[in-house]
Write a protein that holds these residues in place. Structure first.
Motif, mmCIF file in Angstrom:
data_model
loop_
_atom_site.group_PDB
_atom_site.id
_atom_site.type_symbol
_atom_site.label_atom_id
_atom_site.label_comp_id
_atom_site.label_asym_id
_atom_site.label_seq_id
_atom_site.Cartn_x
_atom_site.Cartn_y
_atom_site.Cartn_z
ATOM 1 N N VAL A 64 -12.987 -17.900 54.878
ATOM 2 C CA VAL A 64 -14.422 -17.755 54.405
ATOM 3 C C VAL A 64 -14.837 -16.641 55.419
ATOM 4 O O VAL A 64 -15.563 -15.726 54.845
ATOM 5 C CB VAL A 64 -15.360 -18.901 54.439
ATOM 6 N N HIS A 65 -14.595 -16.540 56.522
ATOM 7 C CA HIS A 65 -15.221 -15.963 57.761
ATOM 8 C C HIS A 65 -14.420 -14.201 57.411
ATOM 9 O O HIS A 65 -15.316 -13.427 57.432
ATOM 10 C CB HIS A 65 -14.484 -16.334 59.065
ATOM 11 N N VAL A 66 -13.273 -14.263 57.079
ATOM 12 C CA VAL A 66 -12.446 -13.069 56.704
ATOM 13 C C VAL A 66 -13.308 -12.383 55.498
ATOM 14 O O VAL A 66 -13.451 -11.130 55.540
ATOM 15 C CB VAL A 66 -10.838 -13.164 56.465
ATOM 16 N N ALA A 67 -13.475 -13.165 54.519
ATOM 17 C CA ALA A 67 -13.991 -12.880 53.354
ATOM 18 C C ALA A 67 -15.480 -12.284 53.472
ATOM 19 O O ALA A 67 -15.869 -11.218 52.969
ATOM 20 C CB ALA A 67 -13.886 -13.833 52.311
ATOM 21 N N LEU A 108 -21.401 -13.921 45.690
ATOM 22 C CA LEU A 108 -22.824 -13.236 46.055
ATOM 23 C C LEU A 108 -23.057 -13.812 47.438
ATOM 24 O O LEU A 108 -23.802 -13.350 48.003
ATOM 25 C CB LEU A 108 -23.824 -13.816 44.999
ATOM 26 N N GLN A 109 -23.059 -15.222 47.717
ATOM 27 C CA GLN A 109 -23.174 -15.788 49.128
ATOM 28 C C GLN A 109 -22.455 -15.055 50.255
ATOM 29 O O GLN A 109 -23.262 -15.006 51.130
ATOM 30 C CB GLN A 109 -22.767 -17.202 49.093
ATOM 31 N N LEU A 110 -21.317 -14.524 49.640
ATOM 32 C CA LEU A 110 -20.675 -14.099 50.996
ATOM 33 C C LEU A 110 -21.070 -12.419 51.252
ATOM 34 O O LEU A 110 -21.224 -12.103 52.107
ATOM 35 C CB LEU A 110 -19.051 -13.658 50.651
ATOM 36 N N VAL A 111 -21.368 -11.821 50.082
ATOM 37 C CA VAL A 111 -22.161 -10.719 50.233
ATOM 38 C C VAL A 111 -23.493 -10.457 50.867
ATOM 39 O O VAL A 111 -23.684 -9.779 51.628
ATOM 40 C CB VAL A 111 -22.181 -9.751 48.588
ATOM 41 N N LYS A 112 -23.987 -11.624 50.443
ATOM 42 C CA LYS A 112 -25.466 -11.766 51.102
ATOM 43 C C LYS A 112 -25.500 -12.235 52.458
ATOM 44 O O LYS A 112 -26.527 -12.503 53.155
ATOM 45 C CB LYS A 112 -26.554 -12.531 50.129
ATOM 46 N N HIS A 113 -24.200 -12.900 52.972
ATOM 47 C CA HIS A 113 -23.993 -13.501 54.234
ATOM 48 C C HIS A 113 -24.906 -14.556 54.211
ATOM 49 O O HIS A 113 -25.417 -15.295 55.207
ATOM 50 C CB HIS A 113 -24.445 -12.686 55.350
ATOM 51 N N ASP A 114 -25.079 -15.317 52.926
ATOM 52 C CA ASP A 114 -25.823 -16.462 52.740
ATOM 53 C C ASP A 114 -24.687 -17.834 52.980
ATOM 54 O O ASP A 114 -24.636 -18.438 51.969
ATOM 55 C CB ASP A 114 -26.634 -16.480 51.620
ATOM 56 N N MET A 115 -24.322 -17.937 53.948
ATOM 57 C CA MET A 115 -23.349 -18.915 54.143
ATOM 58 C C MET A 115 -23.603 -20.255 55.036
ATOM 59 O O MET A 115 -24.713 -20.015 55.630
ATOM 60 C CB MET A 115 -21.933 -18.354 54.913
ATOM 61 N N HIS A 116 -23.229 -21.290 54.573
ATOM 62 C CA HIS A 116 -23.674 -22.574 55.364
ATOM 63 C C HIS A 116 -22.623 -22.933 56.409
ATOM 64 O O HIS A 116 -21.766 -23.714 55.934
ATOM 65 C CB HIS A 116 -23.961 -23.659 54.210
ATOM 66 N N PHE A 117 -22.647 -22.675 57.634
ATOM 67 C CA PHE A 117 -21.945 -22.851 58.642
ATOM 68 C C PHE A 117 -22.682 -23.764 59.503
ATOM 69 O O PHE A 117 -23.884 -23.684 59.593
ATOM 70 C CB PHE A 117 -21.429 -21.475 59.411
ATOM 71 N N GLY A 118 -22.071 -24.575 60.112
ATOM 72 C CA GLY A 118 -22.760 -25.777 61.149
ATOM 73 C C GLY A 118 -21.643 -25.977 62.245
ATOM 74 O O GLY A 118 -20.440 -25.693 62.044
#
Length: 126
Positions: A64-67, A108-118
């Motif tokens: 996910v980080h690479v994508a 779309l989440q990847l493009v907008k950097h709207d990711m859920h990391f914790g």
């Protein structure tokens, strides 16, 4: 069109996306110019189908980080793309764990950097 460092960043993004997909990303590059087409497309749907989905949390979060980096490099606005130095620094940065299953992450989440990391590691991968 002037050739700049940002063109090199875009080219890197194309090659990296081709590596993730296992084929030339021509159709994906067309879709990137129309964000509405990415709403329902999931990351796992564009990954190389010849390879199994990751079963390790670490592999999933790195994927996910690479994508996310790849889609940043493919930003339609050259000024919004990272520099290769920033990409390199990001590759070397400490990863945080995913808080959502890999199978739910949309392009779309990847493009907008709207990711859920914790900070907490989750076992949900697919």
């Amino acid at each position: 069109m002037a050739v700049t460092e940002k063109c090199d960043v875009y080219s890197f993004g194309v090659v990296a996306l081709e590596t993730l997909m296992g084929k030339h990303p021509e159709q994906m590059l067309l879709w990137l110019s129309s964000p509405t087409s990415q709403v329902n497309m999931k990351l796992i749907d564009v990954l190389d189908s010849r390879l199994p989905l990751p079963t390790s949390q670490l592999v999933a979060q790195n994927l996910v980080h690479v994508a996310k980096l790849v889609f940043g490099c493919l930003n339609q606005q050259p000024k919004s793309r990272p520099t290769m130095k920033e990409v390199c620094k990001e590759f070397l940065s400490r990863q945080t764990s995913l808080k959502v299953p890999l199978r739910t992450i949309s392009l779309l989440q990847l493009v907008k950097h709207d990711m859920h990391f914790g900070e907490q590691s989750e076992t949900c991968l697919m």
